[in-house]
Design a protein around this motif. Structure first.
Motif, short mmCIF file in Angstrom:
data_model
loop_
_atom_site.label_atom_id
_atom_site.label_comp_id
_atom_site.label_asym_id
_atom_site.label_seq_id
_atom_site.Cartn_x
_atom_site.Cartn_y
_atom_site.Cartn_z
N LEU A 15 0.71 -1.15 -0.03
CA LEU A 15 -0.01 0.01 0.15
C LEU A 15 0.77 1.32 0.08
N GLY A 16 2.13 1.19 0.74
CA GLY A 16 2.70 2.36 0.75
C GLY A 16 3.22 2.57 -0.46
N ARG A 17 3.84 1.62 -1.27
CA ARG A 17 4.41 1.68 -2.63
C ARG A 17 3.44 2.42 -3.65
N ALA A 18 1.89 1.86 -3.35
CA ALA A 18 1.05 2.25 -4.51
C ALA A 18 0.61 3.80 -3.87
N HIS A 19 0.87 4.16 -2.89
CA HIS A 19 0.41 5.49 -2.58
C HIS A 19 1.54 6.62 -2.99
N ALA A 20 2.86 5.90 -2.92
CA ALA A 20 3.99 6.82 -3.36
C ALA A 20 3.98 6.96 -4.65
N ALA A 21 3.34 6.02 -5.54
CA ALA A 21 3.25 6.35 -7.05
C ALA A 21 2.09 7.39 -7.35
N LEU A 22 0.97 7.26 -6.51
CA LEU A 22 0.21 8.24 -6.69
C LEU A 22 0.48 9.53 -6.57
N VAL A 23 1.23 9.83 -5.16
CA VAL A 23 1.77 11.12 -5.02
C VAL A 23 2.89 11.74 -5.96
N GLU A 24 3.69 10.89 -6.47
CA GLU A 24 4.50 11.00 -7.74
C GLU A 24 3.92 11.33 -8.93
N GLU A 25 3.00 10.79 -9.38
CA GLU A 25 1.91 10.95 -10.51
C GLU A 25 1.25 12.25 -10.49
N ARG A 26 0.69 12.40 -9.16
CA ARG A 26 -0.09 13.91 -8.99
C ARG A 26 0.88 14.71 -8.72
N GLY A 27 2.10 14.69 -8.32
CA GLY A 27 2.97 15.92 -7.87
C GLY A 27 2.33 16.30 -6.91
N THR A 28 1.91 15.73 -5.85
CA THR A 28 1.30 15.90 -4.49
C THR A 28 1.98 16.54 -3.49
N ASP A 29 1.85 17.58 -3.03
CA ASP A 29 2.59 18.03 -1.92
C ASP A 29 1.86 17.76 -0.72
N LEU A 30 2.41 16.84 0.24
CA LEU A 30 1.56 16.19 1.37
C LEU A 30 1.48 17.44 2.38
N ALA A 31 2.44 18.18 2.66
CA ALA A 31 2.02 19.07 3.55
C ALA A 31 1.02 20.09 3.16
N GLU A 32 1.03 20.61 1.78
CA GLU A 32 -0.12 21.14 1.40
C GLU A 32 -1.50 20.58 1.53
N LEU A 33 -1.44 19.45 1.51
CA LEU A 33 -2.99 18.87 1.80
C LEU A 33 -3.47 19.11 3.05
N TYR A 34 -2.63 19.26 4.06
CA TYR A 34 -2.83 19.72 5.27
C TYR A 34 -3.33 21.25 5.29
N ARG A 35 -2.60 22.08 4.65
CA ARG A 35 -2.60 23.41 4.98
C ARG A 35 -3.71 24.04 4.29
N SER A 36 -3.98 23.22 3.05
CA SER A 36 -5.24 23.50 2.34
C SER A 36 -6.59 23.51 2.93
N GLY A 37 -6.48 22.60 4.21
CA GLY A 37 -8.11 22.55 4.75
C GLY A 37 -8.84 21.87 3.94
N VAL A 38 -8.81 21.25 2.86
CA VAL A 38 -9.60 20.75 1.97
C VAL A 38 -9.87 19.41 2.37
N ALA A 39 -10.80 18.74 2.77
CA ALA A 39 -11.25 17.22 3.03
C ALA A 39 -11.32 16.56 1.62
N SER A 40 -10.23 16.69 1.05
CA SER A 40 -10.24 16.00 -0.37
C SER A 40 -9.92 14.48 -0.40
N ALA A 41 -10.33 13.55 -1.25
CA ALA A 41 -10.15 12.06 -1.16
C ALA A 41 -8.61 11.88 -0.82
N ASP A 42 -7.72 12.69 -1.40
CA ASP A 42 -6.17 12.30 -1.20
C ASP A 42 -5.98 12.73 0.30
N HIS A 43 -6.67 13.65 0.96
CA HIS A 43 -6.46 13.86 2.19
C HIS A 43 -7.02 12.90 3.34
N ARG A 44 -8.12 12.61 2.81
CA ARG A 44 -8.67 11.17 3.57
C ARG A 44 -8.09 10.04 3.42
#
Length: 239
Positions: free
Chosen positions: A134-163
């Motif tokens: 699961l960790g590897r699958a999520h890492a691939a997702l983060v890389e594909e989307r260019g997700t900034d994990l810290a920004e997921l929290y700073r944004s305050g948006v309860a997105s699927a990525d955040h959940r």
């Protein structure tokens, strides 16, 4: 009118419940009274066998959740991950039953365990394997989307990525809590500075408490603290 007293499933057992649940087989998996060296072997086996069943379910949910993350179907993955986490909660809570096992009585039970050890648990091995996947699958997702994990929290948006990351942290945390409870249960029964059934010092288990499936999801919390208002304040003070 249907005759509900008629049993319609094939298989062994006196009724459909026994045939579907395979209760005759299930309840014969514990040592018989004429086999036990101590009556609390039943307690010991029931706790560990039921643990294997819950972990079988938890690892199945993890495996499916990983496939869903890979398919970018995050909401159903989150639901299954929460179910897996609850399975580990139940495994953790049933350790309370081991409080009824006397340290001296366990020394008798220990004589018939051979080299059996929780390190060989198929349930925990599967959980660890699927957790890493699961960790590897999520890492691939983060890389594909260019997700900034810290920004997921700073944004305050309860997105699927955040959940999803919160569900993953909850899973990671619960496994760690189980490790804590398991270690304390072990030392409560056999003490510190002793050797386990496979020749491993019991206190080695304490080191596993810090293991994390998803270390990057924990590091982001440190990043948020360091870059938050109080983090900046303390940084200025240190300068």
């Amino acid at each position: 009118m249907r005759d509900y007293s008629e049993q319609i499933l094939s298989g062994e057992g006196k009724d459909d419940y026994a045939r579907y649940m395979r209760t005759d087989e299930l309840l014969s998996l514990q040592r018989r009274p004429d086999e036990v060296v101590h009556r609390d072997e039943l307690l010991f086996q029931v706790v560990h066998q039921s643990t294997e069943l819950w972990l079988k379910l938890a690892s199945s949910e993890l495996e499916t959740a990983t496939g869903l993350v890979t398919a970018r179907e995050l909401d159903p993955a989150i639901e299954l991950l929460r179910r897996a986490t609850l399975g580990v909660v139940l495994v953790t809570e049933q350790l309370d039953m081991m409080r009824f096992l006397s340290p001296w009585d366990f020394q008798t039970i220990r004589t018939i365990l051979g080299h059996g050890s929780g390190a060989d648990s198929p349930g925990w091995r599967a959980v660890q394997r699927h957790g890493r996947q699961l960790g590897r699958a999520h890492a691939a997702l983060v890389e594909e989307r260019g997700t900034d994990l810290a920004e997921l929290y700073r944004s305050g948006v309860a997105s699927a990525d955040h959940r999803l990351v919160e569900a993953m942290v909850a899973w990671d945390e619960q496994v760690s809590l189980w490790r804590v409870r398991h270690f304390k249960m072990m030392t409560r029964i056999i003490g510190h500075d002793v050797i386990g059934t496979q020749g491993t010092p019991v206190d080695v288990l304490a080191k596993l408490i810090e293991y994390k499936f998803f270390p990057e999801l924990w590091r982001v919390r440190t990043e948020l603290t360091d870059t938050g208002p109080m983090g900046k304040y303390h940084l200025a003070e240190s300068v």
